[in-house]
Design a protein around this motif. Structure first.
Motif, PDB file in Angstrom:
ATOM      1  N   THR A 174      11.900   8.541   4.953  1.00  0.00           N
ATOM      2  CA  THR A 174      13.258   8.852   4.711  1.00  0.00           C
ATOM      3  C   THR A 174      13.642   7.691   3.417  1.00  0.00           C
ATOM      4  OG1 THR A 174      13.966   7.209   6.550  1.00  0.00           O
ATOM      5  CG2 THR A 174      14.077   9.561   6.814  1.00  0.00           C
ATOM      6  N   GLY A 175      12.633   7.065   2.785  1.00  0.00           N
ATOM      7  CA  GLY A 175      13.033   6.583   1.627  1.00  0.00           C
ATOM      8  C   GLY A 175      13.310   5.040   1.815  1.00  0.00           C
ATOM      9  N   ALA A 176      13.762   4.570   2.943  1.00  0.00           N
ATOM     10  CA  ALA A 176      14.100   3.195   3.140  1.00  0.00           C
ATOM     11  C   ALA A 176      13.000   2.006   2.887  1.00  0.00           C
ATOM     12  CB  ALA A 176      14.681   2.889   4.376  1.00  0.00           C
ATOM     13  N   LEU A 177      11.623   2.551   3.331  1.00  0.00           N
ATOM     14  CA  LEU A 177      10.835   1.700   2.709  1.00  0.00           C
ATOM     15  C   LEU A 177       9.556   2.463   1.918  1.00  0.00           C
ATOM     16  CD1 LEU A 177       9.719   0.173   6.548  1.00  0.00           C
ATOM     17  CD2 LEU A 177      11.238  -0.799   4.862  1.00  0.00           C
ATOM     18  N   SER A 178       8.837   1.648   1.234  1.00  0.00           N
ATOM     19  CA  SER A 178       7.777   2.160   0.283  1.00  0.00           C
ATOM     20  C   SER A 178       6.359   1.445   0.856  1.00  0.00           C
ATOM     21  CB  SER A 178       8.132   2.112  -1.162  1.00  0.00           C
ATOM     22  OG  SER A 178       9.135   2.986  -1.495  1.00  0.00           O
ATOM     23  N   VAL A 179       5.382   2.094   0.214  1.00  0.00           N
ATOM     24  CA  VAL A 179       4.069   1.505   0.605  1.00  0.00           C
ATOM     25  C   VAL A 179       3.771   0.567  -0.636  1.00  0.00           C
ATOM     26  CG1 VAL A 179       1.539   1.729   0.593  1.00  0.00           C
ATOM     27  CG2 VAL A 179       3.061   3.403   1.729  1.00  0.00           C
ATOM     28  N   ARG A 182      -2.278  -1.100  -0.445  1.00  0.00           N
ATOM     29  CA  ARG A 182      -3.190  -0.739   0.977  1.00  0.00           C
ATOM     30  C   ARG A 182      -4.180  -2.042   1.029  1.00  0.00           C
ATOM     31  NH1 ARG A 182      -3.940   4.668   3.893  1.00  0.00           N
ATOM     32  NH2 ARG A 182      -2.271   5.841   3.027  1.00  0.00           N
ATOM     33  N   ASP A 183      -4.238  -2.329   2.487  1.00  0.00           N
ATOM     34  CA  ASP A 183      -5.404  -3.460   2.525  1.00  0.00           C
ATOM     35  C   ASP A 183      -6.319  -2.720   3.626  1.00  0.00           C
ATOM     36  OD1 ASP A 183      -4.017  -5.357   1.346  1.00  0.00           O
ATOM     37  OD2 ASP A 183      -3.075  -6.200   2.966  1.00  0.00           O
ATOM     38  N   ALA A 184      -7.598  -2.830   3.128  1.00  0.00           N
ATOM     39  CA  ALA A 184      -8.479  -1.982   3.931  1.00  0.00           C
ATOM     40  C   ALA A 184      -8.223  -0.689   4.327  1.00  0.00           C
ATOM     41  CB  ALA A 184      -9.118  -2.630   5.030  1.00  0.00           C
ATOM     42  N   PHE A 185      -7.402   0.047   3.620  1.00  0.00           N
ATOM     43  CA  PHE A 185      -6.981   1.393   3.625  1.00  0.00           C
ATOM     44  C   PHE A 185      -5.656   1.514   4.391  1.00  0.00           C
ATOM     45  CE2 PHE A 185      -6.866   6.155   3.879  1.00  0.00           C
ATOM     46  CZ  PHE A 185      -6.843   6.306   2.351  1.00  0.00           C
ATOM     47  N   ARG A 186      -5.216   0.333   5.135  1.00  0.00           N
ATOM     48  CA  ARG A 186      -4.120   0.395   5.868  1.00  0.00           C
ATOM     49  C   ARG A 186      -3.219   0.133   5.093  1.00  0.00           C
ATOM     50  NH1 ARG A 186      -5.249  -3.787   8.810  1.00  0.00           N
ATOM     51  NH2 ARG A 186      -6.307  -2.732  10.517  1.00  0.00           N
ATOM     52  N   LYS A 187      -1.770   0.846   5.386  1.00  0.00           N
ATOM     53  CA  LYS A 187      -0.704   1.082   4.298  1.00  0.00           C
ATOM     54  C   LYS A 187       0.344  -0.479   4.862  1.00  0.00           C
ATOM     55  CE  LYS A 187       1.464   4.857   5.561  1.00  0.00           C
ATOM     56  NZ  LYS A 187       0.524   5.962   6.192  1.00  0.00           N
ATOM     57  N   VAL A 188       0.624  -0.981   3.811  1.00  0.00           N
ATOM     58  CA  VAL A 188       1.673  -2.048   3.666  1.00  0.00           C
ATOM     59  C   VAL A 188       3.006  -1.836   3.385  1.00  0.00           C
ATOM     60  CG1 VAL A 188       1.798  -4.485   3.002  1.00  0.00           C
ATOM     61  CG2 VAL A 188      -0.559  -3.594   3.378  1.00  0.00           C
ATOM     62  N   TYR A 189       3.704  -1.869   4.020  1.00  0.00           N
ATOM     63  CA  TYR A 189       5.376  -1.387   3.838  1.00  0.00           C
ATOM     64  C   TYR A 189       6.187  -2.512   3.155  1.00  0.00           C
ATOM     65  CZ  TYR A 189       3.533   2.288   7.221  1.00  0.00           C
ATOM     66  OH  TYR A 189       2.947   3.219   7.734  1.00  0.00           O
ATOM     67  N   ASP A 190       6.975  -2.233   2.541  1.00  0.00           N
ATOM     68  CA  ASP A 190       8.248  -2.885   2.005  1.00  0.00           C
ATOM     69  C   ASP A 190       9.417  -2.153   1.686  1.00  0.00           C
ATOM     70  OD1 ASP A 190       9.626  -5.431   1.724  1.00  0.00           O
ATOM     71  OD2 ASP A 190       8.278  -6.078   0.105  1.00  0.00           O
ATOM     72  N   LEU A 191      10.326  -3.011   1.613  1.00  0.00           N
ATOM     73  CA  LEU A 191      11.643  -2.452   1.132  1.00  0.00           C
ATOM     74  C   LEU A 191      11.352  -1.734  -0.191  1.00  0.00           C
ATOM     75  CD1 LEU A 191      14.159  -5.036   1.921  1.00  0.00           C
ATOM     76  CD2 LEU A 191      13.484  -3.184   3.265  1.00  0.00           C
ATOM     77  N   THR A 192      12.151  -0.146  -0.208  1.00  0.00           N
ATOM     78  CA  THR A 192      11.814   0.407  -1.374  1.00  0.00           C
ATOM     79  C   THR A 192      12.233  -0.111  -2.837  1.00  0.00           C
ATOM     80  OG1 THR A 192      11.664   2.631  -0.512  1.00  0.00           O
ATOM     81  CG2 THR A 192      12.459   2.432  -2.608  1.00  0.00           C
ATOM     82  N   GLU A 193      13.399  -0.984  -2.433  1.00  0.00           N
ATOM     83  CA  GLU A 193      14.380  -1.870  -3.511  1.00  0.00           C
ATOM     84  C   GLU A 193      13.339  -2.859  -4.042  1.00  0.00           C
ATOM     85  OE1 GLU A 193      17.191  -4.588  -1.318  1.00  0.00           O
ATOM     86  OE2 GLU A 193      17.188  -2.552  -0.722  1.00  0.00           O
TER      87      GLU A 193
END
Length: 219
Positions: A174-179, A182-193
């Protein structure tokens, strides 16, 4: 009555190969701006978790640049911000210029996704959405393994997510977070802003512009 133009088979094959970046020499650095240009010409590169000989996205890029190495795509995302990661028909690295056109997908997901996912993941993830977002706001980037460790996983086969993982994915869709990487192909999320450059987040193409872009890309 006008007749339709005809393209000989040989010319059609060459056009197809050229459009997919497979006709010319595979020279170039295979990193930085050169690699970003390859992804830009393709539009996106689907990310594949299967790694037998190599991951499919790495083979796609190597087929176009012999100097390409797998870490190059990760740097485009995490350091250069030349691509962003989101969903086409699967998780993909997409040229960053297209981010504004994803707003219609975010809006559609916000209106539909939670109800659809209840039948798939159950209702528990809804209660975690605000908590997960607050955690990322306060603590910074996070992986799914760093939250919800005490939660039971949904019995969903391949997609056996716990509620906080489902909340993370919902916030990404829904756009609140972005990738952010990737660490060892695992997604790492943070705020889109904190991930997407301000000018791209501020740009909001209208429906007509979005349709024109989508049709042009399809062609």
């Amino acid at each position: 009555m006008a007749t339709l133009p005809r393209i000989p088979n040989e010319a059609a094959r060459r056009l197809f190969l050229a459009r997919h970046g497979l006709l010319g020499a595979r020279s170039g650095s295979g990193r930085g701006a050169d690699l970003a240009g390859v992804v830009g010409d393709l539009g996106f590169v689907q990310l594949d978790s299967v790694n037998t000989v190599a991951r499919a996205h790495d083979m796609i890029l190597w087929a176009r640049r012999q100097s390409y190495r797998p870490e190059g795509l990760g740097r485009l995302l995490a350091q250069d911000r030349a691509v962003f990661e989101h969903w086409t028909h699967d998780a993909s690295s997409i040229t960053i210029d297209y981010f504004p056109y994803w707003e219609h997908r975010f809006a559609r997901a916000r209106s539909r996704l939670a109800d659809r996912w209840e039948g798939w993941q159950g209702k528990d993830f809804r209660a975690k959405i605000d908590d997960v977002l607050a955690h990322v706001q306060a603590e910074g980037c996070v992986t799914s393994s760093e939250i919800g460790g005490d939660e039971a996983k949904n019995k969903g086969g391949w997609w056996d997510w716990h509620p906080s993982k489902a909340a993370l994915e919902y916030l990404w869709h829904t756009g609140a977070l972005s990738v952010v990487r990737r660490d060892a192909f695992r997604k790492v999320y943070d705020l889109t802003e904190r991930v997407i450059p301000d000018p791209l987040r501020a740009t909001r193409p209208g429906p007509e512009a979005t349709i024109d872009w989508a049709c042009a890309m399809a062609m």
